[in-house]
Scaffold this active site. Structure first.
Site, PDB file in Angstrom:
ATOM      1  CG  HIS A 177      39.286  42.275  45.300  1.00  0.00           C
ATOM      2  ND1 HIS A 177      39.823  41.127  44.769  1.00  0.00           N
ATOM      3  CD2 HIS A 177      40.336  43.104  45.503  1.00  0.00           C
ATOM      4  CE1 HIS A 177      41.141  41.267  44.663  1.00  0.00           C
ATOM      5  NE2 HIS A 177      41.469  42.457  45.103  1.00  0.00           N
ATOM      6  CG  ASP A 232      37.904  38.690  43.124  1.00  0.00           C
ATOM      7  OD1 ASP A 232      37.257  39.706  42.794  1.00  0.00           O
ATOM      8  OD2 ASP A 232      38.973  38.733  43.754  1.00  0.00           O
ATOM      9  CB  SER A 257      43.941  43.023  43.084  1.00  0.00           C
ATOM     10  OG  SER A 257      44.040  42.312  44.277  1.00  0.00           O
TER      11      SER A 257
END
Length: 524
Positions: free
Chosen positions: A73, A133, A238
């Protein structure tokens, strides 16, 4: 819920909803003074930023001298990419060999910033559930650190050798938000690398914490102190490493990569919800991130085109256009926002009487071993009814009604434009619905104002912070566009929250949030 990096956009081409929220910086942790303690840590930075250390938006882990591992992402369908596309390699760099994101006097940041040659992400990545992910970036050149101890790859952990049990303490590191609300000012994002210890949480407990939606246990692992709270990764972290400290640190690296920072609760460090990470030891993820040379994700060069006669009973054909990466294609035909077919390998569709009065376009998904991308054609002219047949002596059999697909997904609202003037804020909202959409029913909106006021404390007038919530009435501009206007707001921080509902009775899984600031006009 919050993604722990760049905010994910909704890919209208596949009409799928993102059910997670950004996670950012380390909450409840401590500074890292020496990169030798975390020699595998890297930062993703935007090439558009002139400073070597500016533009960090995600973390990463050094896999080897020419590759880093991060979250899908962070590089696909987010604020730094075109809708449905992977980020352009030329827009991205990787910073290694430093704990600092600044080079101010006294901060000997050091480090090395390397351009990215190609971007790959797990072809099974689902932007709706955040399953798989994971992404791997190939650098344009090998890491060339003058001090070899500052940059050391981290090896993905193989649980087949030694399983890791819930309660085992892992370490997560990054430059994300240290406050934890995901809406904080830039001052809450540190210049120095942070780390915090978090215990692993079993899949069953994590699914229960995130009920009713749960998590995808096979490709995810959870970690966080659910008894005390206040420690977590957050927005900006992230793609960074969740590492397990090895018992024998004699030969670096002393840590092994067990997770990739993915998503978590809206407020980082909330003890009710552990952070969620991509599980590197999962066979699918492990095979992907350890692959020798990842293939670059495909990209659309010229848009798809649709040909044929826009008339009931006539066939339409979809040409995928020009792409890089030699992908295979799947096609979906759409009337307005209503899906007429699923994503299939069939590039044709026969117009029905139900399509009369509408316009039909085709969506194309190009996939290869390095990921996928989405593109859409320009719609056809308005579909016309078929010419009326001449009367026949014998009655003609009536066509059977076409079965209509079911709408099974929730809509998602996205803020496309927002601004404030004095005490009035205006937001433009676009609502999209995944899958076989029956259309959008409506949008609700509220604004939470946080402002400074005068309060009485122990008989004295003092400055204090207050909050108030106001319900708003969105104005519908079209079938998928709304305008939200809030007037007479106090001067301060304005947190707008929107929830969309579709005609199938589904309500947006997670609210769309946007923070704005109202300021007094400058005196003349």
């Amino acid at each position: 819920m919050r993604l722990k990096g760049a905010l994910s956009l909704i890919t209208a081409l596949l009409l799928c909803a993102v059910a997670a929220a950004p996670a950012g910086a380390i909450v409840g942790g401590q500074q890292i003074s020496n990169i030798a303690d975390f020699p595998y840590q890297a930062a993703l930075v935007l090439s558009s930023q002139p400073s070597m250390y500016a533009g960090q938006f995600c973390g990463a882990s050094i896999r080897d001298s020419t590759h880093v591992i991060t979250a899908a992402h962070c590089v696909y369908d987010n604020a730094h990419t075109d809708p449905g596309e992977v980020i352009r390699p030329s827009a991205l760099g990787v910073l290694v060999g430093t704990t600092w994101l600044s080079s101010t006097p006294g901060n000997l940041a050091g480090g090395e910033r390397i351009p990215v040659q190609s971007v790959s992400f797990d072809t099974n990545y689902d932007s709706g559930t955040l399953a798989n992910d994971a992404a791997v970036l190939t650098l344009s050149g090998a890491i060339q650190s003058s001090n070899a101890t500052r940059i050391v790859p981290i090896l993905p952990y193989d649980w087949a050798q030694v399983p890791v049990n819930p309660g085992t303490v892992a370490i997560v590191s990054g430059w994300g938000d240290t406050v934890g609300d995901g809406e904080a000012a830039d001052s809450s994002y540190p210049h120095r690398l942070q780390e915090v210890s978090v215990p692993l949480v079993d899949d069953a407990g994590c699914n229960q914490d995130y009920a009713p939606s749960g998590i995808v246990a096979p490709t995810m692992i959870c970690a966080g102190d659910t008894s005390a709270g206040g420690v977590d990764s957050c927005q900006g972290d992230s793609g960074g490493p969740l590492a397990l400290e090895q018992s024998d640190p004699a030969s670096p690296p002393a840590d092994a990569l067990i997770g990739i920072v993915s998503f978590g609760p809206v407020v980082c460090g909330d003890k009710r919800y552990p952070g969620v990470y991509t599980e590197v030891a999962n066979s699918q993820i492990y095979s992907y991130v350890t692959g020798a040379e990842p293939e670059a994700a495909p990209a659309n060069v010229t848009a798809p085109t649709i040909s044929g006669t826009a008339q009931s009973g006539q066939p339409l054909s979809c040409d995928p256009g020009q792409w890089t990466g030699s992908p295979s294609f799947a096609y979906q035909f759409v009337r307005g926002t209503t899906a007429l077919t699923g994503m299939t390998t069939t590039p044709s569709y026969v117009v029905t009487s139900s399509d009369v009065g509408g316009q039909i376009s085709c969506n194309v998904k190009g996939s290869n071993d390095g990921g996928y991308a989405l593109a859409a054609s320009v719609p056809t002219a308005t579909v016309q009814a078929a010419p009326q047949p001449q009367p026949q002596p014998q009655p003609q059999p009536q066509p059977q009604p076409q079965p209509q697909p079911q709408d099974v997904t929730a809509p998602v609202a996205r803020v496309t434009k927002a601004s404030c003037k004095d005490r009035k804020c205006t937001l433009e909202i676009t609502v999209s619905d995944a899958g076989f959409s029956k259309g959008i029913k409506g949008l609700t909106a509220t604004v939470l104002s946080t402002y400074t006021a005068t309060c009485t404390k122990k008989g004295k007038k003092v400055r204090c912070t207050k909050q108030r919530t106001k319900k708003l009435k969105p104005t519908q501009l079209s079938s998928s566009r709304y305008r939200v206007v809030a007037s007479n707001l106090p001067y301060g921080k304005q947190l707008f929250t929107m929830l969309a509902t579709d005609n199938a009775g589904h309500t947006q899984l997670l609210p769309t949030k946007k923070t704005l600031q109202t300021k007094k006009p400058a005196r003349r």
